[in-house]
Design a protein around this motif. Structure first.
Motif, short mmCIF file in Angstrom:
data_model
loop_
_atom_site.label_atom_id
_atom_site.label_comp_id
_atom_site.label_asym_id
_atom_site.label_seq_id
_atom_site.Cartn_x
_atom_site.Cartn_y
_atom_site.Cartn_z
N ALA A 40 9.29 -90.14 66.67
CA ALA A 40 9.82 -91.25 67.46
C ALA A 40 9.31 -92.59 66.94
N GLY A 41 8.02 -92.67 66.63
CA GLY A 41 7.45 -93.92 66.12
C GLY A 41 8.04 -94.32 64.78
N GLY A 42 8.23 -93.34 63.90
CA GLY A 42 8.82 -93.64 62.60
C GLY A 42 10.25 -94.16 62.72
N CYS A 43 11.03 -93.53 63.59
CA CYS A 43 12.41 -93.97 63.79
C CYS A 43 12.46 -95.39 64.35
N MET A 44 11.57 -95.69 65.30
CA MET A 44 11.57 -97.03 65.89
C MET A 44 11.14 -98.09 64.89
N ALA A 45 10.22 -97.76 64.01
CA ALA A 45 9.81 -98.72 62.99
C ALA A 45 10.99 -99.07 62.08
N LEU A 46 11.72 -98.05 61.66
CA LEU A 46 12.89 -98.29 60.82
C LEU A 46 13.97 -99.06 61.57
N SER A 47 14.21 -98.67 62.81
CA SER A 47 15.26 -99.32 63.59
C SER A 47 14.98 -100.80 63.81
N GLY A 48 13.75 -101.13 64.18
CA GLY A 48 13.40 -102.53 64.37
C GLY A 48 13.54 -103.33 63.09
N ALA A 49 13.13 -102.73 61.97
CA ALA A 49 13.24 -103.43 60.69
C ALA A 49 14.69 -103.68 60.31
N PHE A 50 15.56 -102.69 60.53
CA PHE A 50 16.98 -102.85 60.18
C PHE A 50 17.68 -103.82 61.14
N ALA A 51 17.22 -103.91 62.37
CA ALA A 51 17.79 -104.90 63.30
C ALA A 51 17.56 -106.30 62.77
N ILE A 52 16.34 -106.56 62.35
CA ILE A 52 16.02 -107.90 61.81
C ILE A 52 16.76 -108.13 60.50
N ALA A 53 16.86 -107.08 59.66
CA ALA A 53 17.58 -107.23 58.40
C ALA A 53 19.06 -107.53 58.63
N THR A 54 19.66 -106.90 59.65
CA THR A 54 21.06 -107.18 59.96
C THR A 54 21.24 -108.62 60.42
#
Length: 403
Positions: free
Chosen positions: A285-299
């Protein structure tokens, strides 16, 4: 996969359940998928457009609480509960085609749909976990994948429906009706629980007093901060970005990218569930959230730039945004007393969907005031905070495995 082989009929029956889940959950984001056509037909204020999606969230919360307190899926055959709710949800969606666009009656119809979907998704989970004990991370991941594919379906149906939004609505309602029929053909698993203690309000204090449960709740709320807002508004945000990029048909491209972003996330729920059973639910769960937050900012940073970059980053965001979802309920079930887990998971779901109503409703209003890049970046705040909650929970489970 030994557990799968030891339960005769699991593949066929879970396949029927998955198809039924996809069909019924295709109703969730119908209003978001057809929003461009609705706004061309009748000028909708951002708050009114938001209500068409927010009403589903509110209806779901009310439905989940009512069904939990009543113990509906324990008192009656859960397959019939699923089928009846999916059918009523289909009818309440179908009436959108004859109601005034953006009217209070359409908003109420969407709330009824959300209420009934509370008898589809959670009840489907109950049916699914009756087929296995040891691989519940995997099988819950499969059901969340089905939920995700269903959530992506309206964008695909909108591409098929073209400029007539009513065709999209009719197709989605038809899929839900088919799902209602399919679930009646499956059997219940060998571990199906025929009795439950039901909703226990006194258990809710554990959500604060128990540190593992509190951290699982925190992670889930951080996850829900972005998930449904992403699903509801990513097509609208991409259309605005692609328009600035100069694409000839930005709405068509946005729907196509949104469909693949959401659907591919569903596909990754299955390996994420299997991985959670092996290396730990909090770590996944923590790994997925780290990626998700990073891609949100990248978008957000790519907004208005080359369309292919924005599309690629948004698809990666969609892949990362959902695979952790199933693990938060599993973490509560692991950490709570067995006779309190059901009530705590119901409470967790209710809080999460109340939060999504807030983020879904505010997103178009804030986008109009500050622009979509600010809103997309704000989506990433939740999961990045959630990473810390999962780090602490993983450490706690590692040092105190009995908690």
């Amino acid at each position: 996969m030994a557990q799968y082989r030891s339960a005769p009929g699991i593949r066929g029956n879970v396949t029927l359940l998955v198809l039924a889940e996809i069909g019924a959950m295709s109703l969730w984001f119908v209003s978001a998928a057809i929003l461009p056509e609705l706004t061309r037909e009748v000028s909708l204020a951002p708050w009114r457009a938001g209500l068409l999606s927010t009403a589903v969230q509110i209806g779901f919360v009310l439905g989940a609480l009512v069904l939990a307190v009543h113990g509906t899926s324990d008192r009656f055959d859960p397959r019939r509960v699923f089928a009846i709710c999916a059918l009523i949800a289909a009818l309440s969606t179908l009436v959108l085609t004859v109601l005034p666009v953006g009217s209070l009656s359409q908003i109420v119809a969407r709330a009824i749909t959300g209420f009934c979907l509370a008898g589809v998704y959670p009840v489907g989970m109950k049916i699914a976990v009756g087929w296995t004990l040891r691989r519940r991370g995997l099988i819950v991941g499969i059901l969340v994948g089905a939920l995700t594919l269903g959530s992506a379906a309206p964008h695909g149906l909108a591409l098929m429906g073209g400029t007539d939004w009513r065709v999209t609505v009719i197709l989605a309602a038809g899929l839900s009706a088919v799902g209602a029929g399919l679930v009646l053909f499956m059997r219940l698993g060998p571990h199906h629980a025929i009795a439950s203690a039901g909703f226990d309000a006194s258990a809710l204090m554990l959500a604060w007093r128990s540190r593992p449960v509190r951290l699982a709740f925190a992670g889930y709320l951080c996850h829900m901060w972005e998930l449904y807002a992403f699903w509801a508004w990513i097509a609208a945000a991409l259309a605005a970005s692609f328009h600035l990029s100069g694409l000839a048909d930005p709405e068509h491209a946005a729907r196509l990218v949104a469909f693949f972003a959401i659907a591919l996330g569903g596909a990754f729920c299955v390996p994420a569930g299997a991985m959670a059973d092996r290396i730990g639910k909090a770590r996944v769960a923590g790994g997925c959230m780290a990626l998700s937050g990073a891609f949100a900012i990248a978008t957000a940073l790519s907004f208005g730039g080359p369309a292919w970059i924005t599309a690629a980053v948004a698809i990666l965001w969609g892949i990362a945004v959902i695979p952790d979802s199933a693990q938060f309920s599993a973490l509560v079930a692991d950490s709570a007393p067995s006779d309190r887990a059901g009530s705590l998971m119901t409470f967790q779901t209710a809080l999460g969907f109340l939060l999504t109503a807030f983020t879904i409703q505010l997103s178009p209003i804030l986008a109009q005031a500050f622009g979509w890049p600010i809103v997309l970046a704000a989506f990433g705040i939740g999961p990045l905070i959630g990473v810390e909650a999962m780090r602490r929970l993983a450490h706690l489970r590692r040092t105190s495995p009995d908690r």
